[in-house]
Design an enzyme around this catalytic site. Sequence first.
Site, PDB file in Angstrom:
ATOM      1  N   ASP A 149       0.838  -1.191   0.000  1.00 61.36           N
ATOM      2  CA  ASP A 149       0.000   0.000   0.000  1.00 61.36           C
ATOM      3  C   ASP A 149       0.874   1.243   0.000  1.00 61.36           C
ATOM      4  O   ASP A 149       2.071   1.204   0.284  1.00 61.36           O
ATOM      5  CB  ASP A 149      -1.014   0.004   1.142  1.00 61.36           C
TER       6      ASP A 149
ATOM      7  N   ASN B 223      -4.257  12.961   0.249  1.00 62.06           N
ATOM      8  CA  ASN B 223      -5.616  13.492   0.152  1.00 62.06           C
ATOM      9  C   ASN B 223      -5.749  14.826   0.870  1.00 62.06           C
ATOM     10  O   ASN B 223      -6.398  15.757   0.370  1.00 62.06           O
ATOM     11  CB  ASN B 223      -6.612  12.483   0.735  1.00 62.06           C
TER      12      ASN B 223
ATOM     13  N   GLU C 110      -6.043   2.124  -0.449  1.00 60.80           N
ATOM     14  CA  GLU C 110      -4.756   2.252  -1.140  1.00 60.80           C
ATOM     15  C   GLU C 110      -3.942   0.965  -1.072  1.00 60.80           C
ATOM     16  O   GLU C 110      -2.740   0.971  -1.341  1.00 60.80           O
ATOM     17  CB  GLU C 110      -3.946   3.411  -0.541  1.00 60.80           C
TER      18      GLU C 110
END
Length: 752
Positions: A456, A464, A499
């Site tokens: 990940d 974000n 993710e």
Amino acid sequence: MANAPLADAVSSGGVYDVGVGSAPATTCRVSDLFRDTDEASHRVTGAEMRQEHEDALVRVRLGVAASLYAALRCKHQPTAAHSLRVALGCSLWAASRGVAGDELDQLEVAALLHDIGKVGVPDELLMKPRKLSSDEAQLMNRHRKMGLYILLSCCESVEVMHTVGNAAAWYDGSRPDFELQGRDIPLGARLLAIVDAYDAMTTDHVYRPAMSRERALTELIECAGRQFDPDLVKEWVELQLGDITRLQAAVAQRWLVQLDQDAANRFWGFNPQPWPQESEPQLLFQQKLLDAMHDGVVFVDTKLEITLWNRGAERLTGIGRDAVIGHTWSAEMIDMCEENGRTVATANCPVVNAVEHGRQAHRRMTIGGRDGKALQVNVHAVPVIGPNHTVFGATLVLHDASPESSLEAQCQQLHEQVTKDPLTQVANRAAFDQAHPGYVSSHLAAKSPYSLIITDIDHFKRINDTFGHQAGDEALVKFAALLRDGCRPGDVVARYGGEEFVVLCSNCDSATASRRAEEIRQQIASTAMEMLDGQAITASFGVTDLRPGDTPDTMLRRADRALLTAKDQGRNRVEVIGDESAESRPKQPGFFRRLFARTDAAAVAGQDLLTPVPLKVAIEKLRGFVADHGAELVKIHENDLVLRIGGGVPLLRRASDGAWSLLIELSFSEQLFLRRSTAGQASDQVHTHVRVAIRPKRSRDAKRPEVRQKAEQLLISLRSYLMAHDVGEDEKGVLRKATTLVATWLGRSPEN
């Protein structure tokens, strides 16, 4: 370091040689040193970066001797790369021991130049695609004498000479041509011998794939007391199983900051030239096309040296490109035979005829496939001829002509049919949940390797929060594309959630999967992303492979544990919990022996096991078994413990039927084996004895077929986790009870 006469500093070769091989994922990589320094920020290609990093390290460490390293690299680049990795590994180990000053300088210089004598080894030995014969190995071992001769001409350090000259001596004194044994061997030579062997075992060779880290450490333990210093082996194993992030930072600080390059080059200069780099865009298109081809494509030059080996060739033969590039082509390299099974003679080899006689060949033949079975292929060998009828080499195309679809082809069809994740266009979670159990069952049935990579993006929430969710989505799409580009035909990339992504690697062991994960990690870390204002992201990777007795859940949990370890150790790294070599897997004993031997009557499975590791290491491996199988520790007393694992709920026929569970009773003790060398010197090795009994919690469940089947599966899985084999009648040693309680290492409060 201890001194001995220079005339005695002569050796004749080691058990683990690195004449032909490719770089493994080692303890201390060049990229690891530069990752935390300003020099890692330069945007250069992977090859240029490796070249630049190697040159920088060699300049600050060797000075005048840097020209010797350059000569070795020109002769055989894999050997030079091995020498640098060994030097960095020795430096890291020395940092953990507090070694400093002249002693550390001498050890690092000796490690960098311990294989310098290979500049005098014939090319046909260094490039041979098969394991050396005994006569060839004896000729290869002359490189140590040649290396000492070279160093005598330029090295004024007696300690360096002693370290290089005695690095191949065996600890018990049983190796011919060496007078020193035991602790009389210089400390630097004993350290160098262990790091040298470890790097050789974890390196991919054309005649032998790289071992996993755990298998290589087990091999060192088994050779402790005979070939290697047992105390140092134990120290090296504990170092590899611990957190070395701080030590890597210390080594980077030493090699890149503390060592004085000007002082090293005070009398001599070293001005390396970068390797020629082809930069035409057309060549990039050609490389992408070749790697995308399903057929295998091989290029050789006029000396039959392999210059290209595409992914199709990797898929068909099971041999990685790094293991063959630069080596001499031969038909036996891929077990090429006529269609009737007759071995291809050199005079009848289509590649040799294309190069030497300019003849084109197109015929049906067989080669050794990935699974070791013969694979029918259409072979097309074409000479590469220039304007003046000059032959520049040949191109070999291998087309799969097998009448039945292979396992990999079936996996590829599944990959093309699965439901896609709408954002990243890779397989989604549902597709993974469907594909992964099929991969596990089919590879177990075929007895072929299968690896799982879970990864990940590091600190994805910051992306974000800083750049917005749209930029985060674009980063996910780019990340998935990089994962997909790093895969072979037959692999599946899936978005597991958020993710987090997984990669299913068909016909791939943990050593190969970890190298591929490392390549992908480096590619991700060096790719600037426009949506992030030109910054790059990093990712952490966990890798494991299929073990005997595995279920889809245990394999996934093990990969997840590896990912969590990567995050705990600083992120942006690859961590592997790998399978052991097939050589360590015991033959399954008879049913009645497992049922009745050394177990109580109520047990449905049981066995006495012996693992060649100390009790502390065995308990750490047991913790992995507990975590991956979702086991519960229900009782513990000194060195005895009981685990409970839930079963299933069958179709109920009466109210008393219900879910069943199994109890695994384990009793641990350390066993001391005395080993005596040919010189009469005694050394000991500590193994761990494990008595296992598996019984259902309710006695009436013992007759259920599914309970017995589950117990057998758990016994096989436990044996694999512990790297253990069944205790034979001839394996009787002096039993010594462990003084440390199992509960201490499990870190659990037992429930009585």
